[in-house]
Each structure stands twice: as structure tokens, then as C-alpha cells.
Design an enzyme around this catalytic site. Structure first.
Site, PDB file in Angstrom:
ATOM      1  N   HIS A   1       0.797  -1.231   0.000  1.00 12.83           N
ATOM      2  CA  HIS A   1       0.000   0.000   0.000  1.00 12.83           C
ATOM      3  C   HIS A   1       0.827   1.277   0.000  1.00 12.83           C
ATOM      4  O   HIS A   1       0.488   2.260   0.666  1.00 12.83           O
ATOM      5  CB  HIS A   1      -0.944   0.003   1.192  1.00 12.83           C
ATOM      6  CG  HIS A   1      -2.095  -0.955   1.067  1.00 12.83           C
ATOM      7  ND1 HIS A   1      -2.634  -1.332  -0.136  1.00 12.83           N
ATOM      8  CD2 HIS A   1      -2.822  -1.606   2.027  1.00 12.83           C
ATOM      9  CE1 HIS A   1      -3.639  -2.173   0.074  1.00 12.83           C
ATOM     10  NE2 HIS A   1      -3.777  -2.357   1.362  1.00 12.83           N
TER      11      HIS A   1
ATOM     12  N   HIS B   1      -9.656   2.811   0.711  1.00 15.25           N
ATOM     13  CA  HIS B   1      -9.671   1.625   1.579  1.00 15.25           C
ATOM     14  C   HIS B   1     -10.767   1.722   2.642  1.00 15.25           C
ATOM     15  O   HIS B   1     -10.538   1.442   3.812  1.00 15.25           O
ATOM     16  CB  HIS B   1      -8.299   1.456   2.232  1.00 15.25           C
ATOM     17  CG  HIS B   1      -7.968   0.050   2.621  1.00 15.25           C
ATOM     18  ND1 HIS B   1      -8.629  -0.624   3.613  1.00 15.25           N
ATOM     19  CD2 HIS B   1      -7.029  -0.812   2.139  1.00 15.25           C
ATOM     20  CE1 HIS B   1      -8.109  -1.830   3.759  1.00 15.25           C
ATOM     21  NE2 HIS B   1      -7.134  -1.972   2.860  1.00 15.25           N
TER      22      HIS B   1
ATOM     23  N   GLU C   1     -12.231  -2.718  -2.954  1.00 16.43           N
ATOM     24  CA  GLU C   1     -11.202  -1.773  -3.375  1.00 16.43           C
ATOM     25  C   GLU C   1     -10.947  -1.889  -4.876  1.00 16.43           C
ATOM     26  O   GLU C   1     -10.217  -2.779  -5.324  1.00 16.43           O
ATOM     27  CB  GLU C   1      -9.910  -2.043  -2.613  1.00 16.43           C
ATOM     28  CG  GLU C   1     -10.055  -2.031  -1.104  1.00 16.43           C
ATOM     29  CD  GLU C   1      -8.881  -2.730  -0.427  1.00 16.43           C
ATOM     30  OE1 GLU C   1      -7.752  -2.184  -0.504  1.00 16.43           O
ATOM     31  OE2 GLU C   1      -9.082  -3.824   0.136  1.00 16.43           O
TER      32      GLU C   1
END
Length: 346
Positions: free
Chosen positions: A105, A176, A311
């Protein structure tokens, strides 16, 4: 609109909170820390509103590890990159290995969820943030200028990310948000009914890194084409890659570029329905396997499977798999991610 204080941050300077209201019961609150969705109030079957995203009452909660990336803008590259290794046009780069031995991420201290974004504009329907990520940050090549826009209209919240770069670099952003259509902290999402418009998924190894293959969802616990309860087939997922539930990338129908319906989520109890449309090629479905009783907004506890994430994004570890759509953006090109969260009730 200047926003209201949301406490100091570990990134330096205070964070602010901005409210968007469509005038019909859909209210979103967003902070400039991580360009993060903090609240999303949506009417139910009888018109009663509920906040359907997990979050915290101040910025401190978003700086903790209690619910990682909660509601945040994730980047430069969402999901996992194997061994933090990156090669672009023959040049090798080493990314931050913040989920050893892999990169996750966007990295550690300066990933997009950990910085205060600059406010560009804000009114009662729209808020836009801007961020500049310099070359070398978290190991990535090139300077990237990126915007994040939250906009409410009709029955929908639209999230748009745009970016440019001065050198070839990978970009793969997403939001997210942890969703529970019954209301944050009101139980699990195992009874939520989910439909995903995907005939294939990308299998992973035990460390959740893709094998580079495509596999059919037919006759597997990942077949959500006809809709069904999230928890119905969870125990049938192969171990250990199930990690206590779903954490899988689905190959959406329609490829990439055009916005189209990707998933529908229903909560039988409240009647709330979410239709998620996106222009991204993939959808990572995560069933909140790692939630472990953190205390969130209004003192509510967020237990395991207390929310799920849908997502939209490019496929995980895409640079290491030639069959996957490329995430590399070049000078002169514009990266654009559009996701629309449309709410109704049945």
C-alpha cells in the site's frame, strides 16, 4: 469552507474535517489527513440514517495500527509488491518493505495515507485535495502530482484520483473504506449479500503474492456472480491462503477505462444497497479478517468481520506479471481512477 479541526498529526500540522451533504440524507465527512473518508451516513429502508464506514473520532485513530488504512487514499501503489522490488524500463528500484519481505500500500512513513494533503477547494458537495510525492519517496522513481476529489450528488459518492509524473513510475491508487451497511460497529458483514461482476480472479501464494495466473471463479467459494451471503462459503476457502476469510483480487468484466458496475452489496436488515461502479480492471475484496476489537467512533467496537472492503484497483504485484494490465504511467499521460458508490434501499 475551511473545515473543522481534527487534531494534530504525526505528519506535521493539524488535520481538518470537511462535510459534504447531498441534501437527501447522504452525508460524507472527509479529512485532509490521508485524503480519508471518515464518515458516510446513508438512509435505510425506513429513511433512518446510519454511518456505514468504520473510522475514528479524531486523527489519532488513523495514525494507529488498530484498523490499517481505514477509509484512506492508498498509494502510490495499492496492494502488495513482492520483495519491494521494482524494475521500470530496465532500471531497478528498492521500495520500502513495510510488510516484510514485501511492500504494501505505498510504503511506510510517507505513503499517501500518512500525509496531510493540501486543500484545493471545498463546498457542500465537493472537496478536492492535492499532494506532491517527490522522486525517491518510499523508493519510487519520479515526482508525482496527485489529486483526490470526493463529490456527492443524487444518491452517490464519487471518488476520483488523477495523477501526473515526470518519470515513468507505477501508479495504482484506491480508497480503503471499511463498509458495514448495517452501520459501523453494529455486527458482522457475514449476512451481507454480495454480487461481484467477475468470472475470474488472480490466485495467490501463501504470502498473498499473485502467481501471475488467471483462474475461473466457477465452482469455487469465490463465485459471487449470482450474489449471496458473504459468510456462506467462507469456510470452504483453501487454507492457509484464505487468511481467515476473503482477501482476493477479482478480474472485473469490461477490462479497464470505462466506468461500469462492478459489485452490488445488500444488507437485508436495513434494506441498504450499494452499487459500486468503477473504471478499474480489478476489485480487491477483503472481509475484515484482521479486525480485532479496536474502539472506533462513538466508542463502538469493531470486531473481526465487522466490515468489508471493496477496493477498485489494478491487480496486485502487476509489474512482476506480464499478463496483468500495466500500472506504469509515463510523462504526458494522466492516471485517472473513478469509483462511484451509489446507495439505495429496497
Amino acid at each position: 469552507m475551511t473545515g473543522e479541526p481534527f487534531a494534530a498529526t504525526d505528519a506535521g500540522g493539524p488535520a481538518r474535517l470537511f462535510e459534504l451533504d447531498n441534501g437527501r440524507g447522504l452525508v460524507a465527512r472527509v479529512t485532509d489527513y490521508g485524503a480519508t473518508l471518515v464518515q458516510l451516513h446513508v438512509p435505510g429502508r425506513g429513511g433512518e440514517p446510519a454511518d456505514v464506514v468504520l473510522g475514528f473520532d479524531s486523527v489519532e485513530g488513523y495514525q494507529s495500527a488498530a484498523v490499517p488504512y481505514c477509509g484512506a487514499t492508498v498509494g502510490r501503489v495499492a496492494n502488495r509488491t513482492a520483495h519491494g522490488a521494482l524494475t521500470v524500463d530496465g532500471e531497478e528500484y528498492e521500495l520500502t518493505r513495510n510488510e516484510p519481505p514485501h511492500h504494501l500500500h505505498g510504503g511506510g512513513l510517507r505513503s499517501f495515507d500518512r500525509v496531510v494533503w493540501r486543500l484545493v477547494r471545498a463546498d457542500e458537495r465537493t472537496v478536492e485535495f492535492h499532494h506532491v510525492s517527490p522522486a525517491g519517496e518510499e523508493g519510487y522513481p519520479g515526482q508525482v502530482e496527485v489529486s483526490a476529489v470526493y463529490h456527492v450528488t443524487g444518491d452517490a459518492l464519487t471518488v476520483t484520483y488523477r495523477a501526473r509524473t515526470d518519470e515513468p513510475t507505477p501508479l495504482n491508487m484506491t480508497n480503503h473504506a471499511y463498509l458495514n451497511l448495517g452501520g459501523a460497529g453494529t455486527g458482522t458483514i457475514l449476512d451481507h449479500e454480495l454480487e461481484i461482476r467477475a468470472d475470474q480472479y488472480t490466485p495467490v501464494r501463501d504470502d498473498l503474492i499473485p502467481t501471475g495466473e488467471y483462474a475461473d471463479v466457477a465452482d469455487t467459494p469465490l463465485d459471487f456472480r449470482g450474489g449471496g451471503p458473504v459468510g456462506a462459503a467462507m469456510r470452504e476457502l483453501p487454507r492457509p491462503t484464505n487468511a481467515g476469510g476473503y482477501d482476493h483480487n477479482f478480474v472485473l468484466r469490461g477490462g479497464q477505462g470505462e466506468k461500469r458496475l462492478a459489485a452490488t452489496l445488500r444488507h437485508p436488515g436495513s434494506g441498504r444497497v450499494l452499487e459500486l461502479s468503477t473504471n478499474q480492471p480489478g476489485l480487491q475484496f477483503y472481509s475484515g479478517n484482521g479486525l480485532s476489537s479496536p474502539v472506533g467512533k462513538l466508542g463502538r467496537t469493531y470486531d473481526r468481520h465487522g466490515a468489508l472492503c471493496l477496493e477498485p484497483q489494478y491487480f496486485p504485484d502487476a509489474l512482476h506479471h506480464p499478463r496483468f494490465p500495466s500500472t506504469v504511467v509515463r510523462p504526458g499521460e494522466v492516471y485517472e481512477h473513478v469509483s462511484e458508490y451509489r446507495f439505495t434501499s429496497d
